[in-house]
Design an enzyme around this catalytic site. Structure first.
Site, mmCIF file in Angstrom:
data_model
loop_
_atom_site.group_PDB
_atom_site.id
_atom_site.type_symbol
_atom_site.label_atom_id
_atom_site.label_comp_id
_atom_site.label_asym_id
_atom_site.label_seq_id
_atom_site.Cartn_x
_atom_site.Cartn_y
_atom_site.Cartn_z
ATOM 1 N N HIS A 112 -1.175 26.865 7.328
ATOM 2 C CA HIS A 112 -1.445 28.416 7.053
ATOM 3 C C HIS A 112 -1.014 28.466 6.051
ATOM 4 O O HIS A 112 -0.714 27.683 5.411
ATOM 5 C CB HIS A 112 -1.458 29.406 8.403
ATOM 6 C CG HIS A 112 -3.121 30.751 7.724
ATOM 7 N ND1 HIS A 112 -3.955 30.556 7.217
ATOM 8 C CD2 HIS A 112 -3.184 31.994 8.294
ATOM 9 C CE1 HIS A 112 -4.408 31.744 6.667
ATOM 10 N NE2 HIS A 112 -3.992 32.229 7.904
ATOM 11 N N HIS B 90 -8.879 21.148 5.537
ATOM 12 C CA HIS B 90 -9.613 22.991 5.850
ATOM 13 C C HIS B 90 -10.042 22.706 6.769
ATOM 14 O O HIS B 90 -11.237 21.941 7.008
ATOM 15 C CB HIS B 90 -9.787 23.260 4.133
ATOM 16 C CG HIS B 90 -9.701 24.526 4.957
ATOM 17 N ND1 HIS B 90 -11.120 25.502 5.233
ATOM 18 C CD2 HIS B 90 -8.841 25.464 4.044
ATOM 19 C CE1 HIS B 90 -10.207 26.531 5.477
ATOM 20 N NE2 HIS B 90 -9.211 26.759 4.495
ATOM 21 N N ASP C 114 -3.623 25.530 -1.639
ATOM 22 C CA ASP C 114 -2.249 25.576 -1.861
ATOM 23 C C ASP C 114 -1.754 24.194 -2.898
ATOM 24 O O ASP C 114 -0.867 24.896 -2.987
ATOM 25 C CB ASP C 114 -1.587 25.400 -0.263
ATOM 26 C CG ASP C 114 -2.122 27.261 0.255
ATOM 27 O OD1 ASP C 114 -1.567 27.913 -0.355
ATOM 28 O OD2 ASP C 114 -2.798 26.918 1.483
HETATM 29 N N1 CMC Z 1 -3.562 15.133 5.987
HETATM 30 C C1 CMC Z 1 -3.472 13.949 6.717
HETATM 31 N N2 CMC Z 1 -4.372 13.310 7.937
HETATM 32 C C2 CMC Z 1 -5.538 14.479 7.849
HETATM 33 C C3 CMC Z 1 -4.476 16.124 7.488
HETATM 34 C C4 CMC Z 1 -3.532 16.196 6.961
HETATM 35 N N3 CMC Z 1 -3.527 16.769 5.448
HETATM 36 N N4 CMC Z 1 -5.373 17.081 7.792
HETATM 37 C C5 CMC Z 1 -6.451 16.589 8.440
HETATM 38 N N5 CMC Z 1 -5.631 14.882 8.792
HETATM 39 C C6 CMC Z 1 -6.700 14.407 9.953
HETATM 40 C C7 CMC Z 1 -5.830 14.677 11.440
HETATM 41 O O1 CMC Z 1 -4.526 13.253 11.613
HETATM 42 C C8 CMC Z 1 -7.081 14.055 11.956
HETATM 43 O O2 CMC Z 1 -7.264 12.718 11.921
HETATM 44 P P1 CMC Z 1 -8.264 11.734 13.171
HETATM 45 O O3 CMC Z 1 -9.154 12.204 13.558
HETATM 46 O O4 CMC Z 1 -7.086 10.815 12.722
HETATM 47 O O5 CMC Z 1 -7.054 12.262 14.835
HETATM 48 C C9 CMC Z 1 -8.275 14.717 11.543
HETATM 49 O O6 CMC Z 1 -8.094 14.225 9.630
HETATM 50 C C10 CMC Z 1 -8.749 16.153 11.156
HETATM 51 O O7 CMC Z 1 -7.709 16.971 11.279
HETATM 52 P P2 CMC Z 1 -7.474 18.128 12.627
HETATM 53 O O8 CMC Z 1 -5.862 18.903 12.651
HETATM 54 O O9 CMC Z 1 -8.213 18.196 13.924
HETATM 55 O O10 CMC Z 1 -8.196 19.302 11.431
HETATM 56 P P3 CMC Z 1 -8.175 20.684 11.643
HETATM 57 O O11 CMC Z 1 -9.527 21.222 10.976
HETATM 58 O O12 CMC Z 1 -7.650 20.964 12.883
HETATM 59 O O13 CMC Z 1 -6.897 20.686 10.728
HETATM 60 C C11 CMC Z 1 -5.547 21.481 8.656
HETATM 61 C C12 CMC Z 1 -7.022 21.562 9.506
HETATM 62 C C13 CMC Z 1 -6.350 22.841 7.248
HETATM 63 C C14 CMC Z 1 -5.054 22.941 9.612
HETATM 64 C C15 CMC Z 1 -4.969 20.305 8.532
HETATM 65 O O14 CMC Z 1 -6.151 19.824 7.536
HETATM 66 C C16 CMC Z 1 -3.474 19.904 7.230
HETATM 67 O O15 CMC Z 1 -2.591 20.306 8.762
HETATM 68 N N6 CMC Z 1 -3.471 20.168 6.783
HETATM 69 C C17 CMC Z 1 -2.619 20.617 5.254
HETATM 70 C C18 CMC Z 1 -1.578 21.893 5.968
HETATM 71 C C19 CMC Z 1 -2.428 23.007 4.682
HETATM 72 O O16 CMC Z 1 -2.472 22.058 3.496
HETATM 73 N N7 CMC Z 1 -3.325 23.820 5.227
HETATM 74 C C20 CMC Z 1 -3.750 25.091 4.463
HETATM 75 C C21 CMC Z 1 -4.971 24.833 4.949
HETATM 76 S S1 CMC Z 1 -5.636 26.256 3.237
HETATM 77 C C22 CMC Z 1 -4.949 27.606 3.188
HETATM 78 C C23 CMC Z 1 -5.295 28.528 4.938
HETATM 79 O O17 CMC Z 1 -6.865 28.473 4.356
HETATM 80 O O18 CMC Z 1 -4.400 28.959 5.154
#
Ligand code: CMC
Length: 425
Positions: free
Chosen positions: A263, A304, A361
């Site tokens: 987050h 995201h 971010d």
């Molecule tokens: N790098 C590589 N792979 C990723 C990433 C990433 N940053 N984010 C998601 N994936 C992949 C993930 O491994 C999964 O792959 P598969 O389908 O093969 O298993 C797929 O994409 C879907 O991921 P998810 O975890 O189910 O997606 P989510 O919606 O639950 O997670 C997130 C969203 C923001 C937590 C995630 O994208 C992440 O960890 N990003 C990096 C951290 C980040 O930049 N966070 C800031 C968010 S913006 C600020 C805010 O509003 O808080």
């Protein structure tokens, strides 16, 4: 026409009403299901609306973010953070005199009680600034015993003004504490962002000298972070607030939730990642790690939960980032790494298929670094920006009918069994 959804449970058909949204997806009202002896299951709230709200709207596919109906791009281009605070709190943009009055009210509350400042003595200089600000915000409750009636709209308004006014002061104090320097008092002659930068970079006896470009970039960062509907920290504020906790405690809960790298902590994690990558020659190695299903590494600042096309805040933030770098004449080598990563993510199938784009971010971290803010302070700045959103949602919840937030569970543990004596195990 009123829609409904029918489900069949053990041969019995149950009608569930569909509630209509003004924008975006309608929701199936599942509240009646408990009477049928069944719960819904949605860990991570992927398909669940936890409340109704009139504050912020996001269309993740179209890359739209509206505060009270106004597009974030228009607010970032034309508004100020304090005007956005007014908009979020009151639902409408202020007239000139309403804004003047609001700014006066904020200015008159920026100081933090001298006695209260000793709370920072309990921390060492290498304490994480998020732990300091979390404790300081919770601690503010101790100063307002007589203003904590959450059912009194005047008390709620006073808490909102206090929090918006004092959060830059507390944020700057965490920064000064981490440097081991004396606190700089707020200067009511400066605007919100200038005052914050002055409290961080000024000294007790030095006249303020804050660049308007940097102050404007900082103010825009605050605007971009001001609200984001029911994200993890805002939902935490609502959940804590639903127990009738006081506003300062509820905001401290939000700060704790924001701290995590998935987050608000992502801006700090972006810089750590860029530093670790170091230069362009190592980018492929890190991209391969991000794509490897057996490696937990993720590209920080990408992806995201809601934006699956682009993050509109990232577009504005990218402009501010370049304005700051131009003003400072910086050719930061990390920016090259960042640019290259961005290109790769836009070109490679892995990122395209999963719709992973740079988020806000990604650029805010680089901008903060250029302004001279240490990496550990990044999430504190997110906290400062998000405060009006948290307090607005908390107030919205308390202004309507609300219930304590109490999710249920799918129990998968052992069934009832008898205790066995320790010698017989
Ligand atoms: N790098 C590589 N792979 C990723 C990433 C990433 N940053 N984010 C998601 N994936 C992949 C993930 O491994 C999964 O792959 P598969 O389908 O093969 O298993 C797929 O994409 C879907 O991921 P998810 O975890 O189910 O997606 P989510 O919606 O639950 O997670 C997130 C969203 C923001 C937590 C995630 O994208 C992440 O960890 N990003 C990096 C951290 C980040 O930049 N966070 C800031 C968010 S913006 C600020 C805010 O509003 O808080």
């Amino acid at each position: 026409m009123t829609q409904k959804v029918q489900i069949t449970i053990d041969g019995k058909t149950v009608d569930l009403p569909v509630l209509e949204a003004n924008e975006g997806l309608n929701v199936v009202d599942v509240r009646g299901l408990i009477g049928e002896g069944i719960f819904t299951y949605d860990p991570g709230f992927l398909s669940t609306a936890s409340c109704d709200s009139s504050v912020t709207y996001i269309d993740g596919d179209a890359g739209i973010l509206l505060y009270r109906g106004y597009p974030i791009e228009q607010l970032a281009a034309n508004s100020s953070h304090l005007e956005v605070c007014y908009l979020l709190l009151n639902g409408e943009l202020p007239t000139k005199s309403e804004l003047d009055d609001f700014e006066k009210e904020i200015r008159s509350r920026m100081d933090v009680d001298e006695h209260f400042q000793v709370i920072f003595d309990g921390f060492t200089e290498d304490s994480h600034p998020m732990s300091m600000i979390c404790a300081a915000v919770a601690g503010l409750a101790s100063l307002y015993h007589d203003g904590l009636d959450i059912y009194d709209a005047d008390h709620r308004r006073e808490a909102a003004l206090n929090l918006i006014a004092k959060i830059p002061t507390l944020a700057a104090m965490t920064y000064k504490k981490s440097l081991g320097e004396a606190f700089v008092k707020p200067d009511p002659s400066l605007n919100y962002a200038e005052n914050f930068l002055n409290m961080c970079f000024g000294t007790k006896n030095k006249a303020p000298n804050v660049s308007p470009t940097l102050a404007r970039a900082m103010d825009r960062i605050f605007i971009l972070h001001a609200d984001h509907e029911q994200n993890a920290s805002t939902s935490t504020v609502r959940l804590a607030g639903s127990t009738e906790a006081n506003p300062y405690a509820a905001m401290a809960a939000g700060i704790a939730a924001l701290w995590g790298p998935s987050h608000g902590g992502a801006n700090e994690a972006v810089l750590d990642m860029l530093n670790e990558i170091g230069d362009e020659s190592r980018i492929e190695e890190y991209v391969a790690k991000a794509k490897d299903p057996d490696d937990s590494f993720r590209l920080m600042g990408f992806g995201h939960r809601v934006y699956k096309n682009f993050d509109p805040r990232a577009t504005v933030m990218q402009e501010s980032c370049h304005a700051v770098l131009d003003e400072l004449g910086l050719k930061d080598p990390l920016l090259k790494v960042a640019k290259q990563l961005e290109t790769i993510a836009r070109e490679q199938d892995y990122f395209i298929q999963r719709r992973l784009y740079p988020n806000v971010d990604f650029y805010s971290g680089i901008t903060f670094k250029a302004i001279g803010i240490p990496v550990k302070m990044f999430t504190v700045l997110f906290t400062l920006g998000r405060m009006p959103g948290w307090i607005t949602h908390w107030n919205e919840m308390l202004s309507g009918g609300f219930k304590i937030g109490r999710p249920r569970q799918l129990y998968l543990g052992p069934s009832a069994r008898d205790y066995t004596d320790i010698n017989q195990r």
